[in-house]
Enzyme design. Structure first.
Site, PDB file in Angstrom:
ATOM      1  CG  HIS A 140      -0.516   0.045   2.350  1.00  0.00           C
ATOM      2  ND1 HIS A 140      -0.979  -0.696   3.447  1.00  0.00           N
ATOM      3  CD2 HIS A 140       0.388   1.090   3.127  1.00  0.00           C
ATOM      4  CE1 HIS A 140      -0.165  -0.033   4.653  1.00  0.00           C
ATOM      5  NE2 HIS A 140       0.738   0.696   4.267  1.00  0.00           N
ATOM      6  CD  GLU A 145      -4.292  -1.548   3.185  1.00  0.00           C
ATOM      7  OE1 GLU A 145      -3.348  -1.766   2.840  1.00  0.00           O
ATOM      8  OE2 GLU A 145      -4.410  -1.468   4.530  1.00  0.00           O
TER       9      GLU A 145
HETATM   10  C1  F6R Z   1       1.638   6.449   6.657  1.00  0.00           C
HETATM   11  C2  F6R Z   1       1.234   5.826   5.314  1.00  0.00           C
HETATM   12  C3  F6R Z   1       1.595   4.405   5.136  1.00  0.00           C
HETATM   13  C4  F6R Z   1       3.011   4.085   5.597  1.00  0.00           C
HETATM   14  C5  F6R Z   1       3.209   2.591   5.306  1.00  0.00           C
HETATM   15  C6  F6R Z   1       4.789   2.204   5.978  1.00  0.00           C
HETATM   16  O1  F6R Z   1       1.390   8.014   6.577  1.00  0.00           O
HETATM   17  O2  F6R Z   1       0.773   6.369   4.298  1.00  0.00           O
HETATM   18  O3  F6R Z   1       1.349   3.972   3.931  1.00  0.00           O
HETATM   19  O4  F6R Z   1       3.944   4.887   4.897  1.00  0.00           O
HETATM   20  O5  F6R Z   1       2.325   1.846   6.024  1.00  0.00           O
HETATM   21  O6  F6R Z   1       4.838   2.240   7.262  1.00  0.00           O
HETATM   22  P1  F6R Z   1       6.243   2.136   8.123  1.00  0.00           P
HETATM   23  O7  F6R Z   1       6.978   3.110   7.626  1.00  0.00           O
HETATM   24  O8  F6R Z   1       5.820   2.100   9.518  1.00  0.00           O
HETATM   25  O9  F6R Z   1       6.622   0.800   7.779  1.00  0.00           O
END
Ligand code: F6R
Length: 264
Positions: A140, A145
């Site tokens: 995503h 999603e």
């Molecule tokens: C957050 C967002 C999400 C995150 C993704 C990765 O604003 O839009 O798409 O970028 O879930 O999250 P991390 O960096 O925690 O692995």
């Protein structure tokens, strides 16, 4: 696509902060698109440091966040408003009236109109100059999603089981993780003039390879980024470890250094 492979998370974050610094120093009223999650945390620390050292000013900068959980209000410690305040906004010279994050506590009947307003506010700000993106374990971007339309706009979405599982690390119980969010659409994201995509660590390696080198499919929403004309992929060795063209990207990076200008 410009693919930059760095040694580790720290180097990615430093390079990302350099790109933002150069842009904001050239255009003081830059509009930034921001992400939350673990990946940009070190980047935000670096921006706070640069701001304290007077190497960058956010006085005239506007920001739009990608998403917010739906069903919690902005003072909730897991809300993305709270995250942005505590990790960035409270520590830099930005006017917080110029920081926009979708509202997560609206009545469901108000959401569609509110999402249209969010899109309109982005347009009135002149569009997003640079959008920061991370990638979810299921591919995503923002909370679009697998299966999301490539033309989707800001809207109410349901989170996938995997995302709920992945994000449960921030909550005391998985049952507390919101099931819904308000998210910019893929169509909204693709309109950013420039994109900075960040990924780090071994657990992102397979999905990064699918997104960058696999077919463009809504099952891997991030794969659509292959169509963006000005995107920098900033990843560490571990996140890059499943890329088939790993050595090609390094070869092109050497060429870029030789010619002294970014090659997209
Ligand atoms: C957050 C967002 C999400 C995150 C993704 C990765 O604003 O839009 O798409 O970028 O879930 O999250 P991390 O960096 O925690 O692995």
């Amino acid at each position: 696509m410009r693919v930059i492979i760095k040694k580790d998370y720290k180097e990615i974050s430093q390079e990302a902060s350099r790109i933002i610094k150069n842009l904001v120093n050239k255009k003081s009223d830059t509009t930034l698109g921001l992400a939350t999650g673990s990946t940009p945390l070190e980047l935000y620390k670096e921006l706070v440091r640069l701001n304290k050292d007077k190497e960058i000013s956010f006085c005239n900068v506007k920001t739009f966040n990608l998403d917010e959980y739906y069903g919690i209000n902005s003072s909730h410690p897991q809300s993305y408003r709270y995250y942005m305040k505590t990790n960035l906004f409270d520590h830099i010279d930005i006017n917080q009236n110029n920081t926009f994050i979708p509202k997560g506590d609206l009545n469901v009947k108000e959401v569609a109109q509110y999402c249209q307003l969010y899109e309109k506010t982005i347009i009135e700000a002149g569009g997003i100059d640079l959008q920061i993106l991370g990638i979810g374990g299921d591919g995503h971007i923002a909370f679009n999603e697998p299966g999301s339309s490539f033309k989707s706009r800001t809207r109410l979405v349901a989170l996938d089981k995997q995302t709920i599982q992945d994000n449960s690390r921030f909550f005391t119980d998985i049952k507390e993780v919101p099931r819904f969010a308000i998210s910019m659409g893929i169509g909204t994201i693709l309109e950013a003039k420039e994109i900075l995509f960040l990924a780090t660590g071994k657990n992102k390696a397979e999905i990064v390879a699918k997104a960058l080198e696999g077919p463009i499919t809504s099952i891997v929403p991030a794969s659509i980024l292959q169509l963006h004309p000005k995107i920098t992929i900033l990843i560490d060795h571990q996140a890059a470890s499943c890329l088939k063209r790993y050595s090609h990207y390094q070869f092109i990076q050497e060429a870029e250094q030789e010619i002294g200008t970014p090659l997209f």
